[in-house]
Motif scaffolding. Sequence first.
Motif, PDB file in Angstrom:
ATOM      1  N   UNK B  11       0.811  -1.227   0.000  1.00  0.00           N
ATOM      2  CA  UNK B  11       0.000   0.000   0.000  1.00  0.00           C
ATOM      3  C   UNK B  11       0.840   1.270   0.000  1.00  0.00           C
ATOM      4  N   UNK B  12       1.909   1.273   0.793  1.00  0.00           N
ATOM      5  CA  UNK B  12       2.725   2.486   0.856  1.00  0.00           C
ATOM      6  C   UNK B  12       3.351   2.766  -0.512  1.00  0.00           C
ATOM      7  N   UNK B  13       3.882   1.720  -1.138  1.00  0.00           N
ATOM      8  CA  UNK B  13       4.492   1.908  -2.451  1.00  0.00           C
ATOM      9  C   UNK B  13       3.450   2.299  -3.481  1.00  0.00           C
ATOM     10  N   UNK B  14       2.241   1.789  -3.329  1.00  0.00           N
ATOM     11  CA  UNK B  14       1.173   2.139  -4.274  1.00  0.00           C
ATOM     12  C   UNK B  14       0.880   3.630  -4.187  1.00  0.00           C
ATOM     13  N   UNK B  15       0.789   4.157  -2.979  1.00  0.00           N
ATOM     14  CA  UNK B  15       0.525   5.587  -2.791  1.00  0.00           C
ATOM     15  C   UNK B  15       1.683   6.401  -3.355  1.00  0.00           C
ATOM     16  N   UNK B 314      -9.125  19.902  -9.427  1.00  0.00           N
ATOM     17  CA  UNK B 314      -9.188  18.992  -8.299  1.00  0.00           C
ATOM     18  C   UNK B 314      -9.382  17.553  -8.762  1.00  0.00           C
ATOM     19  N   UNK B 315      -9.719  17.378 -10.022  1.00  0.00           N
ATOM     20  CA  UNK B 315      -9.858  16.011 -10.528  1.00  0.00           C
ATOM     21  C   UNK B 315      -8.545  15.248 -10.437  1.00  0.00           C
ATOM     22  N   UNK B 316      -7.442  15.997 -10.346  1.00  0.00           N
ATOM     23  CA  UNK B 316      -6.147  15.336 -10.207  1.00  0.00           C
ATOM     24  C   UNK B 316      -6.154  14.425  -8.993  1.00  0.00           C
ATOM     25  N   UNK B 317      -6.826  14.878  -7.926  1.00  0.00           N
ATOM     26  CA  UNK B 317      -6.904  14.074  -6.709  1.00  0.00           C
ATOM     27  C   UNK B 317      -7.613  12.745  -7.009  1.00  0.00           C
ATOM     28  N   UNK B 318      -8.685  12.837  -7.779  1.00  0.00           N
ATOM     29  CA  UNK B 318      -9.400  11.603  -8.143  1.00  0.00           C
ATOM     30  C   UNK B 318      -8.497  10.684  -8.947  1.00  0.00           C
ATOM     31  N   UNK B 322      -7.466   6.999  -7.913  1.00  0.00           N
ATOM     32  CA  UNK B 322      -7.720   5.878  -8.810  1.00  0.00           C
ATOM     33  C   UNK B 322      -6.437   5.084  -9.049  1.00  0.00           C
ATOM     34  N   UNK B 323      -5.321   5.803  -9.188  1.00  0.00           N
ATOM     35  CA  UNK B 323      -4.044   5.119  -9.415  1.00  0.00           C
ATOM     36  C   UNK B 323      -3.676   4.270  -8.201  1.00  0.00           C
ATOM     37  N   UNK B 324      -3.902   4.817  -7.006  1.00  0.00           N
ATOM     38  CA  UNK B 324      -3.603   4.055  -5.785  1.00  0.00           C
ATOM     39  C   UNK B 324      -4.362   2.735  -5.813  1.00  0.00           C
TER      40      UNK B 324
END
Lengths: 520, 341, 334
Positions: B11-15, B314-318, B322-324
Amino acid sequence: MRGITKRFPGVVANDHVDFRLEKGEIHALLGENGSGKTTLMNILYGLYRPDEGQIFLNGTEVHLTSPKDAIAHGIGMVHQHFMLVPVMTVTENIILGNEVTRGGLFLDLKQAADRIRKLSEQYHLEVDPQALIQDLPVGIRQRVEILKALYRQSNGESKPKSSIWADILILDEPTAVLTPEESESLFRTLTSLAQQGKSIIFITHKLREVFHVANRITVLRNGRVVGTTTPMETTETQLATMMVGREVILTVEKNPLEFREEVSDRKPVLHVQDLQVVDDRGSVAVKGVSLDIYPGEILGIAGVQGNGQTELVEALTGLRKAIAGSIHINGIDMTHIIHSGYSGPRKIMEQGVAHIPEDRHTYGMVDSYPLTDNLVLNIYYQKPFARGIVRNQAAIEEHATRLVTEFDIRTPSIFIKAGNLSGGNQQKMVVAREFSRPIILLIAAQPTRGLDVGSIEFIHKQILQKRDQGCAVLLVSVDLDEILSLSDRIAVMYRGHILATVDAKEASREVLGLWMAGIK
Amino acid sequence: MVPIFREILIPILAVFTALILGAVLIEISGVSFIEAYRGLFEGMFGSRRALIETCVAATPYLLTGLAVAIGFQGGLFNIGAEGQFYMGALASVIVGYTVQGLPAWLHLPLALVVGAISGAVWGSIPGLLKARLGAHEVINTIMMNYIALKLVDYLVKNVFRDPAASMDRTPYILPTAQLPRMFGPDYRLHAGFLLALAAVVFTHWLLFKTTLGFEIRTVGANPGAARYAGMNVAGNIVLAMAMAGAMAGLAGVGEVLGLNHTLPAAFSAGYGFDAIAVALLAKSNPMGIIPSAFLWGGLRNGAGLMQVRTGISIDLISVIQALVIMFIAANQIVRWIYRIN
Amino acid sequence: MGKKLIKLIGLGLILLLVQGISQVNAANITKVGLVTDVGKINDGTFNESAYKGMMRAVQEFGLKSAFIETRQPTDYEKNIEQLISEGYEMIITVGFLVGDATKKMAQKYPNVKFAIVDFAYDPPVPNILGLIFAEDQAGFLAGSLAGLMTKSKIVGAVLGMEIPPVVRFRKGYEAGVKYVCPDCKVLAVYIDSFTDPARGKSAALSQIDEGADVIFGGGGTTGSGAILGAAQAGVWVIGVDQDEYMTTFKKGEAPGAKKLLSSAMKRVDNAVYGAVKAAVDGSFKGGTALFNAGNDGIGLAPFHEAETAIPDTVKAKLKEIADGLKAGKIKTGV
């Protein structure tokens, strides 16, 4: 194969293994679970790369980097778990990945089916190319797997093939899933294939089969070759000793039934009257079975798989609803419980009944749980494992530690996920759990299927010990040898009926075999 | 310690990987990613207010994340947290403004409990349908979402509408039903945050330290083995869904009693859907929900400042979120990038 | 001597400082920020229109600006506060739904100036200027155009959430249709979102199935989706808020652009520009500003590619109605 070494994190699966396969021979590769047989063959099939060592085919060194590579060199493999698509036909499955096309786009199924028919005639592997896999019994599915391997080889022959052509067929524990007759049929096929020039490697841990078909035998233990021999030069006991590394008693020592004479005035622990059970498809699988089991005796139920044994056991243990008949356990009427279908398993267990289920992965264990939780799977709510609703982790761990030692479960820790244990150790875990509480009746279904010799020996001893302590045992097995060596009385089940019951001393393999086929 | 490290490594690497890819996207759109991320992180925890607002945003994620995680533990895919959230919010707002004359120590717990029960009932309906009829919970929880959404919308617009309000919303709840603000009226963080943390600890205890949790997990891991072990499979499915519903319901309750003090008709929360991602990132482990919910809440909270500073969408956050999830679901990618097995 | 000098310098510094502070006060605002309703800054309708108005003022007066796109209704207050904490002295909020949050923040930060599109406070809040529009008149014009152009005598309207400005659009539209075509039928539907083009489109297509041959889309990107879909399906459409030929139909590049009759414009841009200008020149006052036909706050957009397809008689009639609304001779009845 020379000096093959393969290491996985924490284990050396193959340690400088030398292995020689002659043309046209059936070579048995024998070893306990985890001895490195499958790893070695996966290397030959190009699935793994060896860390050290070389592979020679017809004297030339080859580097096999993928199964595709191996197939191109004429090496075919039939895996233990079939890799077939159930909703497709035999033909479609066989040509999968090697599709014959017209104009590069359209499947030429007809041509493929013709070739498959020709192959199946040549090697006496009868199968309907148009049948759907899901409709076929296990034995036939295996034939399809063998045909798939042969088809690919014949495919290679028709193409400009690699200069090094081996014509090897590897079978990984092919009999683990087969009935005795299906195994016989497989052995005939293998012999015929060998006569036609194929070289066959046959992975197994069943000793009797080795003597049946193999020309030569190589035994592996802990990743090393213990020795290579022939059936003529050795005995079952010797082979077993080679496999396990110590002396193994193959024929179980059984104490005679002390109380034979008094049986008549003893009360049966399990009394079943006219039991009827339906299977998943709704047809009646158990058609009025009656039986009694007395304390300290083993009643063996023999029969070919699929004659209602599964449903019988499931009904007796409360997992499946019975539609008619009655059951008494230790004189207590449990009929209403097996008819209701709810909370059956617990009420029956609480009467002192243990159940070794036929498929431990369906019922007997939770793969993702550690040993600790699996060892209290059905007694988790009892003292001392729980106080109220709070689980007592210390008691659970203590219980696990004790059972791991007592039942010789080989594991690095009690916190290892059960799914990571070998089959034999998983089964020992199930047996340990069921034997860890006071029981009066043991219902054991296929207790040693697919296990290695050491585990089989251990579990058989445990079952006999329970019997000697006065426990009544219902043993259901498709392995006639197991039935013959353990049972005091033997019943044969055929198409939902108990065809006959005999005293084990009077039973012979031949007669039982006939009854199992429905001939009486 | 080492196994725990292994568990959280992916999870950490995914983030981390998602943030790097996000940085690339920001640069492509012509903004300095350093400035954008500085805005993002300052907005997440750069000041007392930012940190407190991150806690505010994490609160509903903690509870809805639990709702999904409990489902996963019981072998159920609870997509219905959104609907359960709504039903909890609705029930608590009704109790919050209609029940008069109770002291706070009675009124507030009443509103909390009724809200949780309302969510639990909503969650247990698809549970019952699954246990008794074998109807798939995914379909039914989705359907229950629609019903809850439309029902709340109708009731707020027609039955419980505040006639004095200019927009469609219920009357404000009485002060006796409000969850107290933890840092005074100037900051929005309310006691629901502590409640959510307590719920996490409670759920962890229940799932892993009690026979009840053992049954739920066994039913989830292998229903056949659960039956063999004498467990009530159907009952445990309903129980798991009811617990999940109660948690999601409480999330809705917190938003109403702690934050808005009213329920507007245009209350499109989305917390129940984000919760699936939160639970996935936490690998369905209750304790894992805490960092996971804080990340989600923080990203959502920090997005505002990022946009103020750089004007980036703010869509960048989405996209980052999604990438995570993609990297969690297809963790082979992460393993391959960082050469771990 | 030395001491005296230091005192003098110190005095000078203090004077400079006081001077500086008074200058800041006199210059009124230097930073203006905008908080959208749930939706994007480039939604092609009211968020975008408000943003454009703000940016016109920002460029003209050399201000610093920022915006936050709101994702959840619960975030309105937080987003406003975010801008204030970054030193923004004037906040534009867009949309009726931000009304409560704007009031709350205005009371909490009385020194910050607010302007809100589509909302009026009664009683007024001293530091909020409510910018409201006679949507009924804009809708009336759109309805008249639709009523004059329909062949099937059935016209449609796909609207956003059922909030007062949208309701006024609908009622004005219906009245306009009836004014020019008493036996025409109006199909109108509210959709509970301003950001769902797909549902807008499917609503429009089902109205076409019911026989509608002119569709009015009123409600954020939901309405834009409706008219885009309907135009591509070959019926006449009318846009809303700003000239959707320039936005939704990408200056004619989007397919279906030739089916756009016009747009019922609310000059949100002008209104916002005016509010910011007032804040800059010091004339800002709280209260309500109404924009209607009388002060060119609403009106129809140019016909663009539909110019030739609209008969002169229709154009004349529209002119007549617009003049009537301006002069107060025609009432929308809303």
